[in-house]
Design a protein around this motif. Structure first.
Motif, PDB file in Angstrom:
ATOM      1  N   GLY A  19      12.690   8.198  -2.044  1.00 16.55           N
ATOM      2  CA  GLY A  19      12.817   8.198  -0.587  1.00 16.55           C
ATOM      3  C   GLY A  19      13.212   6.834  -0.061  1.00 16.55           C
ATOM      4  N   ASN A  20      12.655   5.795  -0.666  1.00 17.71           N
ATOM      5  CA  ASN A  20      12.958   4.430  -0.239  1.00 17.71           C
ATOM      6  C   ASN A  20      14.434   4.099  -0.471  1.00 17.71           C
ATOM      7  OD1 ASN A  20      12.766   1.219  -1.344  1.00 17.71           O
ATOM      8  ND2 ASN A  20      11.769   1.700   0.590  1.00 17.71           N
ATOM      9  N   VAL A  21      14.932   4.442  -1.653  1.00 16.76           N
ATOM     10  CA  VAL A  21      16.330   4.133  -1.990  1.00 16.76           C
ATOM     11  C   VAL A  21      17.269   4.998  -1.151  1.00 16.76           C
ATOM     12  CG1 VAL A  21      18.049   4.164  -3.846  1.00 16.76           C
ATOM     13  CG2 VAL A  21      15.723   3.389  -4.319  1.00 16.76           C
ATOM     14  N   ARG A  22      16.943   6.277  -1.053  1.00 18.74           N
ATOM     15  CA  ARG A  22      17.824   7.191  -0.323  1.00 18.74           C
ATOM     16  C   ARG A  22      17.897   6.844   1.161  1.00 18.74           C
ATOM     17  NH1 ARG A  22      18.286  13.698  -0.624  1.00 18.74           N
ATOM     18  NH2 ARG A  22      19.905  13.874   0.923  1.00 18.74           N
ATOM     19  N   SER A  23      16.733   6.583   1.760  1.00 19.62           N
ATOM     20  CA  SER A  23      16.771   6.306   3.203  1.00 19.62           C
ATOM     21  C   SER A  23      17.503   4.995   3.463  1.00 19.62           C
ATOM     22  CB  SER A  23      15.366   6.302   3.799  1.00 19.62           C
ATOM     23  OG  SER A  23      14.568   5.355   3.154  1.00 19.62           O
ATOM     24  N   HIS A  30       0.855  -1.195   0.000  1.00 19.67           N
ATOM     25  CA  HIS A  30       0.000   0.000   0.000  1.00 19.67           C
ATOM     26  C   HIS A  30       0.891   1.246   0.000  1.00 19.67           C
ATOM     27  CE1 HIS A  30      -3.234   2.809   0.818  1.00 19.67           C
ATOM     28  NE2 HIS A  30      -2.472   3.333   1.762  1.00 19.67           N
ATOM     29  N   VAL A  31       0.773   2.033  -1.038  1.00 19.23           N
ATOM     30  CA  VAL A  31       1.404   3.352  -1.078  1.00 19.23           C
ATOM     31  C   VAL A  31       0.257   4.325  -1.260  1.00 19.23           C
ATOM     32  CG1 VAL A  31       3.013   4.866  -2.274  1.00 19.23           C
ATOM     33  CG2 VAL A  31       3.537   2.432  -2.063  1.00 19.23           C
ATOM     34  N   GLY A  32      -0.021   5.074  -0.241  1.00 12.73           N
ATOM     35  CA  GLY A  32      -1.266   5.836  -0.218  1.00 12.73           C
ATOM     36  C   GLY A  32      -1.175   7.218  -0.822  1.00 12.73           C
ATOM     37  N   THR A  33      -2.339   7.820  -0.957  1.00  7.48           N
ATOM     38  CA  THR A  33      -2.419   9.189  -1.458  1.00  7.48           C
ATOM     39  C   THR A  33      -2.345  10.185  -0.307  1.00  7.48           C
ATOM     40  OG1 THR A  33      -4.796   9.207  -1.229  1.00  7.48           O
ATOM     41  CG2 THR A  33      -3.934   8.487  -3.353  1.00  7.48           C
ATOM     42  N   GLY A  34      -2.519   9.709   0.909  1.00 10.10           N
ATOM     43  CA  GLY A  34      -2.560  10.618   2.050  1.00 10.10           C
ATOM     44  C   GLY A  34      -3.932  11.225   2.255  1.00 10.10           C
ATOM     45  N   MET A  35      -4.853  10.935   1.348  1.00 10.75           N
ATOM     46  CA  MET A  35      -6.210  11.499   1.449  1.00 10.75           C
ATOM     47  C   MET A  35      -7.145  10.457   2.071  1.00 10.75           C
ATOM     48  SD  MET A  35      -6.575  14.213  -1.080  1.00 10.75           S
ATOM     49  CE  MET A  35      -5.606  14.760  -2.455  1.00 10.75           C
ATOM     50  N   LEU A  36      -8.039  10.941   2.897  1.00 13.55           N
ATOM     51  CA  LEU A  36      -9.037  10.054   3.464  1.00 13.55           C
ATOM     52  C   LEU A  36     -10.395  10.406   2.874  1.00 13.55           C
ATOM     53  CD1 LEU A  36      -8.024   9.910   7.231  1.00 13.55           C
ATOM     54  CD2 LEU A  36      -7.820   8.098   5.532  1.00 13.55           C
ATOM     55  N   LYS A  37     -11.146   9.366   2.543  1.00 14.67           N
ATOM     56  CA  LYS A  37     -12.492   9.601   2.019  1.00 14.67           C
ATOM     57  C   LYS A  37     -13.507   9.061   3.017  1.00 14.67           C
ATOM     58  CE  LYS A  37     -13.048   7.752  -1.971  1.00 14.67           C
ATOM     59  NZ  LYS A  37     -13.535   7.451  -3.319  1.00 14.67           N
ATOM     60  N   PHE A  38     -14.663   9.688   3.013  1.00 18.12           N
ATOM     61  CA  PHE A  38     -15.753   9.181   3.840  1.00 18.12           C
ATOM     62  C   PHE A  38     -16.726   8.420   2.951  1.00 18.12           C
ATOM     63  CE2 PHE A  38     -14.319  12.874   6.256  1.00 18.12           C
ATOM     64  CZ  PHE A  38     -14.222  12.326   7.523  1.00 18.12           C
ATOM     65  N   LEU A  90      11.945  -3.580   1.933  1.00 19.48           N
ATOM     66  CA  LEU A  90      10.660  -3.091   2.449  1.00 19.48           C
ATOM     67  C   LEU A  90      10.305  -1.726   1.872  1.00 19.48           C
ATOM     68  CD1 LEU A  90      11.170  -4.094   6.193  1.00 19.48           C
ATOM     69  CD2 LEU A  90       9.694  -5.235   4.519  1.00 19.48           C
ATOM     70  N   LEU A  91       9.025  -1.544   1.568  1.00 18.46           N
ATOM     71  CA  LEU A  91       8.544  -0.294   0.974  1.00 18.46           C
ATOM     72  C   LEU A  91       7.091  -0.069   1.381  1.00 18.46           C
ATOM     73  CD1 LEU A  91       8.788   2.003  -1.303  1.00 18.46           C
ATOM     74  CD2 LEU A  91       7.872   0.303  -2.854  1.00 18.46           C
ATOM     75  N   GLY A  92       6.742   1.213   1.588  1.00 17.69           N
ATOM     76  CA  GLY A  92       5.329   1.556   1.762  1.00 17.69           C
ATOM     77  C   GLY A  92       4.824   1.423   3.190  1.00 17.69           C
ATOM     78  N   LYS A  93       3.516   1.514   3.305  1.00 13.01           N
ATOM     79  CA  LYS A  93       2.876   1.514   4.622  1.00 13.01           C
ATOM     80  C   LYS A  93       2.794   0.089   5.191  1.00 13.01           C
ATOM     81  CE  LYS A  93      -1.107   3.526   6.929  1.00 13.01           C
ATOM     82  NZ  LYS A  93      -2.464   4.003   6.824  1.00 13.01           N
ATOM     83  N   LEU A  94       2.816  -0.009   6.497  1.00 15.03           N
ATOM     84  CA  LEU A  94       2.607  -1.269   7.234  1.00 15.03           C
ATOM     85  C   LEU A  94       3.709  -2.294   6.995  1.00 15.03           C
ATOM     86  CD1 LEU A  94      -1.218  -1.620   6.385  1.00 15.03           C
ATOM     87  CD2 LEU A  94      -0.244  -0.670   8.466  1.00 15.03           C
ATOM     88  N   LYS A  95       4.850  -1.832   6.498  1.00 15.90           N
ATOM     89  CA  LYS A  95       5.913  -2.769   6.103  1.00 15.90           C
ATOM     90  C   LYS A  95       6.552  -3.480   7.287  1.00 15.90           C
ATOM     91  CE  LYS A  95       9.214   1.080   5.652  1.00 15.90           C
ATOM     92  NZ  LYS A  95       8.237   2.192   5.668  1.00 15.90           N
ATOM     93  N   LEU A 127      -0.649  -8.591  11.315  1.00 13.91           N
ATOM     94  CA  LEU A 127      -1.852  -8.373  10.520  1.00 13.91           C
ATOM     95  C   LEU A 127      -2.186  -9.649   9.739  1.00 13.91           C
ATOM     96  CD1 LEU A 127      -0.843  -4.862   9.104  1.00 13.91           C
ATOM     97  CD2 LEU A 127      -2.432  -5.351  10.986  1.00 13.91           C
ATOM     98  N   PRO A 128      -3.388  -9.724   9.202  1.00 13.51           N
ATOM     99  CA  PRO A 128      -3.739 -10.929   8.436  1.00 13.51           C
ATOM    100  C   PRO A 128      -2.893 -11.078   7.165  1.00 13.51           C
ATOM    101  CG  PRO A 128      -5.685  -9.588   8.906  1.00 13.51           C
ATOM    102  CD  PRO A 128      -4.521  -8.791   9.341  1.00 13.51           C
ATOM    103  N   HIS A 129      -2.288 -10.000   6.723  1.00 11.67           N
ATOM    104  CA  HIS A 129      -1.465 -10.040   5.512  1.00 11.67           C
ATOM    105  C   HIS A 129      -0.111  -9.406   5.791  1.00 11.67           C
ATOM    106  CE1 HIS A 129      -5.273 -10.778   3.479  1.00 11.67           C
ATOM    107  NE2 HIS A 129      -5.744  -9.681   4.061  1.00 11.67           N
ATOM    108  N   ILE A 130       0.877  -9.816   4.994  1.00 14.11           N
ATOM    109  CA  ILE A 130       2.190  -9.151   5.054  1.00 14.11           C
ATOM    110  C   ILE A 130       2.165  -8.018   4.031  1.00 14.11           C
ATOM    111  CG2 ILE A 130       4.620  -9.454   4.421  1.00 14.11           C
ATOM    112  CD1 ILE A 130       4.508 -12.182   5.734  1.00 14.11           C
ATOM    113  N   PHE A 131       2.727  -6.895   4.419  1.00 11.21           N
ATOM    114  CA  PHE A 131       2.750  -5.726   3.527  1.00 11.21           C
ATOM    115  C   PHE A 131       4.198  -5.293   3.227  1.00 11.21           C
ATOM    116  CE2 PHE A 131      -1.528  -5.370   5.051  1.00 11.21           C
ATOM    117  CZ  PHE A 131      -2.222  -4.764   4.018  1.00 11.21           C
ATOM    118  N   GLY A 132       4.395  -4.769   2.021  1.00 13.06           N
ATOM    119  CA  GLY A 132       5.603  -3.997   1.718  1.00 13.06           C
ATOM    120  C   GLY A 132       6.866  -4.771   1.408  1.00 13.06           C
ATOM    121  N   VAL A 133       6.779  -6.075   1.172  1.00  9.66           N
ATOM    122  CA  VAL A 133       7.987  -6.823   0.801  1.00  9.66           C
ATOM    123  C   VAL A 133       8.061  -6.860  -0.728  1.00  9.66           C
ATOM    124  CG1 VAL A 133       9.299  -8.950   1.057  1.00  9.66           C
ATOM    125  CG2 VAL A 133       7.748  -8.218   2.876  1.00  9.66           C
ATOM    126  N   VAL A 134       9.043  -6.188  -1.265  1.00  8.52           N
ATOM    127  CA  VAL A 134       9.133  -6.024  -2.733  1.00  8.52           C
ATOM    128  C   VAL A 134      10.558  -6.343  -3.205  1.00  8.52           C
ATOM    129  CG1 VAL A 134       7.382  -4.200  -2.733  1.00  8.52           C
ATOM    130  CG2 VAL A 134       9.786  -3.563  -2.633  1.00  8.52           C
TER     131      VAL A 134
END
Lengths: 342, 308
Positions: free
Chosen positions: A109-113, A48-56, A256-261, A266-273
């Motif tokens: 940001g991922n590569v630099r950090s 998950h790489v988000g937009t930062g926006m939340l919708k209702f 690792l990349l993105g949110k929840l990495k 959690l029920p799923h693993i996130f961010g392993v690329v």
């Protein structure tokens, strides 16, 4: 155990001349895919790489009733019903008209950090600053914010590494190696990352604990992008590849990349690329590339299996140039070995 | 005539060249409206807009395009070992001091000559001392020979086309905690990929090698080596050129041949590839790119001579 907050000297020098084509210039075509057991990986990972926006989300018919109602009693009743049906919707995956994308800023940001954190102090000096960081912290206890991050990168988190700045102009400032390559305030970077655009990729909606909802791409999803470089030395080009987790071949190790990495509860693993180099093209105005047994002329393109020895030579040059300063960290393996609350 | 008055002078009109086409963005594009967003803007970093035909639409200012071309040309010229200044205020050729002018700056000397009516000496001094880029793109008190129009979202009939706008949120990761760094959140507007901006570049008096340098920068833009606008290292600003059209005409265009304009220049024959109309050469589409290639070769061949 508390962190030892040593005073470190960040090694800095004048940034190189940006106004003159003088070094390696070209582009890397790179793909990025989420790990999948069906592709031989050890993990099935979502991203998950988000937009930062939340919708209702809400019941639109109720809203129409609210706006159409003229009686106070009905209006109050509708508003109560509407409030009960309102909820935060799924956090959207970043996209443009081209479809889902991992933004260039996220990849950069991922590569630099990863590179900043891979440089460890040698004596009291360190090759790279932390361009974005808070004050040094004591080692967080398990469960506290950032505890997994600390355990992965412990070797480089001890000591203060103030950010470089170049706001007074390139003629006046001194910057560390990575700020010279990636840029900092007042100094243009020498590498550019395109958006990584999804290739036949679609998102799925995942419901997570504590009512967190995210749009994510499933295991095996692929994104394609480009990394442009200008005025680099071979070992610096090797550093870029190292920052994507490449070492011995064109296919990188899982990173690792993105949110929840860092989450493994959690029920799923996130961010392993994995990043994979698809081609390396030198610009017509580039210098020729000579590294190890590899020799590439300006204007030519290398792809396929020929990339394997080239990656090895370039990353090898980086490891040699920055010996004892550059550490290779298996971030995915370490996170896997950590268990929440232990 | 061209022997006595150098091409950098605006007193002679040796030739005109017009380059037209569309810049189409392949990635998000942001030419910003400055640090402070306009009143009413919902984002931190808004795109620049202009009112055309009653609609406020994003555009690429000619000044941005000129900056891209000049800085690219400077990189190419310096790589060939030529003297080329940045064009930045205070650092131009006009700001350089010369012992033969009694320690005066080039601008001081030129203005001094103009005050006493010695126009030819002022022209000669500028032509001799200023770098190729100052002659092409201009310098303080000197109008350049290349004019960049704004690139506007117009169709073939000149009517405004709607440009979809997107918003992206940016963050930074705190290296120490791995979490989002406090205070680093921003929202930036961008033009969605696929928008078409009509541009025109008009050049007067440029020798073939200078046209070649200009065209090399155009090709680098087209091929993605050079980008436009902000956030370039984070994926924004890649454009390519569509419907390229080149027309060159004037006294130094003879039956499809662009004659050499000075002793460093080389003649180039475009008669076999482009459409020739007496004193005018016209090329469109793929043929225009062939013309670009021919003139790029002239730049490559002449750049060594320009050092002397």
């Amino acid at each position: 155990m508390g962190a030892v907050q040593r005073a470190l000297k960040v090694l800095r020098g004048r940034p190189r001349d940006r106004s003159k084509a003088d070094g390696l210039a070209g582009r890397l075509k790179v793909s990025l895919r989420t790990c999948s057991r069906s592709l031989g990986d050890s993990y099935d990972s979502y991203l998950h790489v988000g937009t930062g926006m939340l919708k209702f989300s809400f019941d639109r018919s109720l809203l129409e009733k609210v706006t159409g109602s003229r009686e106070r009693v009905n209006l109050e009743s509708f508003i109560r019903e509407l409030a009960e049906t309102m909820s935060v919707d799924y956090a959207l995956f970043s996209s443009t008209r081209a479809g889902v994308v991992v933004p260039g800023s996220s990849v950069k940001g991922n590569v630099r950090s990863r590179l900043e954190l891979s440089f460890v102090p040698k004596g009291d000096a360190v090759r790279a600053c932390f361009v974005r960081s808070s004050q040094p912290i004591l080692e967080p206890k398990p469960g506290q914010q950032g505890w997994r991050h600390y355990r992965i990168w412990r070797g480089s988190l001890e000591g203060h590494r103030p950010a470089c700045t170049c706001v007074e102009g390139p003629e006046e400032c001194e910057v560390c190696l990575l700020c010279d390559i990636f840029g900092t305030a007042g100094l243009k970077g020498l590498v550019s990352f395109s958006d990584f655009v999804g290739v036949g990729t679609s998102t799925v909606k995942l419901d997570l604990p504590y009512n967190e909802k995210v749009e994510a791409v499933p295991p095996g999803s692929r994104f394609s992008g480009e990394v442009y470089f200008f005025n680099l030395k071979p070992e610096e080009l090797g550093l870029i590849l190292f920052g994507m987790g490449l070492s011995d071949s064109r296919v990188g190790r899982p990173v690792l990349l993105g949110k929840l990495k860092y989450r493994r509860d959690l029920p799923h693993i996130f961010g392993v690329v994995r990043y994979e180099l698809e081609s390396l093209e030198l610009a017509p105005f580039s210098k020729g590339l000579e590294v190890g047994s590899s020799s590439i002329a300006p204007g030519s393109v290398v792809s396929g299996e020929k990339l394997d020895p080239l990656v090895k030579d370039l990353v090898g040059a980086a490891k040699q140039a920055y010996a004892e300063e550059l550490i290779e960290v298996d971030e995915v393996g370490i996170v896997g070995s950590l268990t929440s609350g232990v | 005539m061209s022997q006595r008055i150098p091409w950098s002078s605006h007193r002679v009109r040796l030739r005109d060249a017009v380059v037209e086409g569309y810049l189409v963005n392949d990635s998000p594009l942001r030419v910003g409206a400055g640090r402070e967003p306009p009143l009413g803007s919902a984002v931190d970093l808004a795109v620049l807009r202009v009112a055309i035909g009653g609609k406020k639409v994003p555009y690429i200012p000619g000044s941005s395009l000129k900056g891209v071309f000049r800085s690219t040309a400077m990189q190419l010229a310096l790589a060939k070992g030529l003297h080329a200044c940045s064009g930045l205020s205070g650092y131009t050729c006009m700001d350089q001091e010369f012992t033969e002018y009694g320690g005066s700056t080039l601008m001081g000397y030129v203005q001094d000559r103009l005050r006493v009516g010695d126009v030819m000496e002022a022209i000669r001094a500028f032509h001799e001392k200023a770098c190729l880029l100052c002659k092409m793109f201009g310098s303080p008190s000197f109008t350049g020979h290349v004019v960049f129009s704004d690139a506007d979202p117009l169709d073939e009939r000149g009517e405004v086309v709607e440009v979809p706008i997107g918003v992206r949120t940016g963050i930074a990761i705190d290296r120490r905690t791995g979490a989002v760094h406090a205070g680093a959140l921003y929202q930036v507007e961008y033009v969605e990929p696929g928008a078409r901006f009509r541009f025109t570049i008009a050049a007067t008096n440029l020798p073939n090698y200078a046209l070649g340098l200009l065209f090399k920068a155009l090709r680098m833009l087209h091929e993605g080596w050079v980008r436009v606008g902000g956030f370039k290292t984070r994926g924004f600003g890649r454009v390519h050129v569509e419907d390229l059209r080149i027309s060159i005409w004037g006294l130094t265009v003879e039956q499809g041949k662009l004659v050499a304009i000075d002793d460093k220049d080389l003649e180039v024959d475009l008669g076999s590839i482009a459409r020739v109309e007496e004193h005018k050469v016209v090329a469109e589409g793929a043929v225009a790119w062939q013309v670009v290639g021919k003139l790029e070769e002239v730049w490559e061949q002449c750049s060594a001579r320009l050092k002397s």
